[in-house]
Design a protein around this motif. Sequence first.
Motif, short mmCIF file in Angstrom:
data_model
loop_
_atom_site.label_atom_id
_atom_site.label_comp_id
_atom_site.label_asym_id
_atom_site.label_seq_id
_atom_site.Cartn_x
_atom_site.Cartn_y
_atom_site.Cartn_z
N UNK A 9 -8.67 11.92 -4.54
CA UNK A 9 -7.52 12.63 -5.09
C UNK A 9 -6.27 12.51 -4.22
N UNK A 10 -5.81 11.29 -3.95
CA UNK A 10 -4.66 11.13 -3.03
C UNK A 10 -3.36 11.70 -3.58
N UNK A 11 -3.25 11.81 -4.91
CA UNK A 11 -2.02 12.37 -5.48
C UNK A 11 -2.05 13.90 -5.54
N UNK A 12 -3.22 14.48 -5.23
CA UNK A 12 -3.31 15.93 -5.11
C UNK A 12 -3.20 16.70 -6.40
N UNK A 13 -3.51 16.08 -7.54
CA UNK A 13 -3.40 16.82 -8.80
C UNK A 13 -4.73 17.39 -9.27
N UNK A 14 -5.77 17.23 -8.45
CA UNK A 14 -7.07 17.79 -8.80
C UNK A 14 -7.83 17.01 -9.85
N UNK A 15 -7.35 15.83 -10.21
CA UNK A 15 -8.01 15.02 -11.23
C UNK A 15 -8.40 13.66 -10.65
N UNK A 16 -9.44 13.08 -11.22
CA UNK A 16 -9.87 11.74 -10.80
C UNK A 16 -9.16 10.73 -11.72
N UNK A 17 -7.90 10.49 -11.42
CA UNK A 17 -7.09 9.68 -12.33
C UNK A 17 -6.31 8.58 -11.58
N UNK A 32 0.82 -1.20 0.00
CA UNK A 32 0.00 0.00 0.00
C UNK A 32 0.85 1.26 0.00
N UNK A 33 0.29 2.33 -0.54
CA UNK A 33 0.91 3.65 -0.41
C UNK A 33 0.59 4.18 0.99
N UNK A 34 1.52 3.93 1.91
CA UNK A 34 1.31 4.35 3.29
C UNK A 34 1.15 5.87 3.38
N UNK A 35 1.86 6.62 2.52
CA UNK A 35 1.73 8.07 2.56
C UNK A 35 0.33 8.51 2.14
N UNK A 36 -0.33 7.75 1.27
CA UNK A 36 -1.70 8.08 0.90
C UNK A 36 -2.65 7.78 2.06
#
Length: 478
Positions: free
Chosen positions: A204-212, A174-178
Amino acid sequence: MVKRKKFISMIMAVSLLGGVLAGCSSNSGNSASGDNKTTPTAQADSKNEERTLKMMTGVIGGKTPEENVKFEKEIERLTGIKVTMDKPASDYDQKLLASIASGEKYDLLQVSKERMNTLIDQGVLTPLTDQVKASKVLSDPSVIPTDEWDQVKTKDGQIYGVFTKYQGGTMPIVRKDWLDKLNLPEPKTLDDYYNVLKAFTEQDPDGNGKKDTYGLSTAGMYELQGFFSAAGLKQRYVETADGKLDVPYSTDAAIPVYEWLNKLYKEGILDPNFATNDTGKMRNMFLSDRVGMITYWDAWVGMLNNTRKGQDPQTTFEAKGLPGAADANGNYMLRRGDPDVWVIPANAEHPKTAFEFIEWWNTQDGIMLGSLGIKDEDYTMDNGKYVLTQTGKEHASDHGVPFWYNSNVEAPFGKLPGVQEAQDLVNKYATLELTPPNWSEAEKIINEYSFKAIMGEMPAADAVKKMREELKAKKLID
């Protein structure tokens, strides 16, 4: 009992057996620092042979064809054995079998335990039991713990393969930071995993404002043991109390897990390309912030962390291994991988030299070559200490041996971040699989109907029923 079907073609067996008819120590080799040491027993045995080897490997060797040539020369520098190493870039098993079937002779092969079992059935491997017992290196429990040999012994106690490395286990990563960014606890049950994976997809866990982003990506059915743990189901085969062989993924108990995976797929939480992904695509999605969880090997927890840290020393990226989903009694079930082994074909032209190499591979110099790599290419020596070059850093101390058994050999740089914790989970919760020679035939049927269940092409109950019917019809389960 299930018939032990042989999926290697007859031409392969004829070629190998025809070749047989026609052809009818605790010290390491030269040290990295250049001091000459010997392996007395092995070298005495092999002194009447030309000290040359032809081998085929899957992951052992250089990272590129050019580096593989340097790897061959490094083996010769360290051991005095002249080596020709075939290392196919892809489709290893198919190319291995095709090469052998065409009549090529090898002194050493790196194979999985599953492949070894098949080759044993074909009668084309050299038994190594007596040599292992007589070896001062391999019989030393500090080099290979005594109990570990049970992994590779046949039912009659024979040994045909010697470990190439310590094989770890698989788990959800898992992405523990997420998790931390979204204030989510580490999941423990399938419901917990659903909530986490849904959040990774929608918040938006990557914080880019997109649902990607996706919650989960896999490489097909590769390493889903951590989720089937919720139903207490083992991957591949199990032997029942009455001695019969069965495939737990084909039982009714698996239906709720398939339905859970189908829910992820329908809701866009599971990567839609999961069925056609290879492991490289899956890893790249994880490293490029497109997915929050994958299912893979414990060693890769460290390599993923190391890769991102190398790209950006300030990264918040953190991969972490998880124990999978608990069953109703709070128990976890992870998979420990079948070991990779060195085997010596029965028609090998230099079998004594091959065994000498196997002994050396489990010593300090062999282990350092298989992990750190090549002196002056991957590392240099500074006052007796190893120093990685930039190339060595990129290769992440893995030339086929990220971890080893020999407790006398310390890792020069320790373990990569997150690896020890992941290995602790494997040691606590993982057990070996039962992999009969007919596994690859059964796997095709399991994958076909598992994909149909997960992607909603068939109700899970119907897919499991059809899977079981076909496995029984082909006598792949009792």
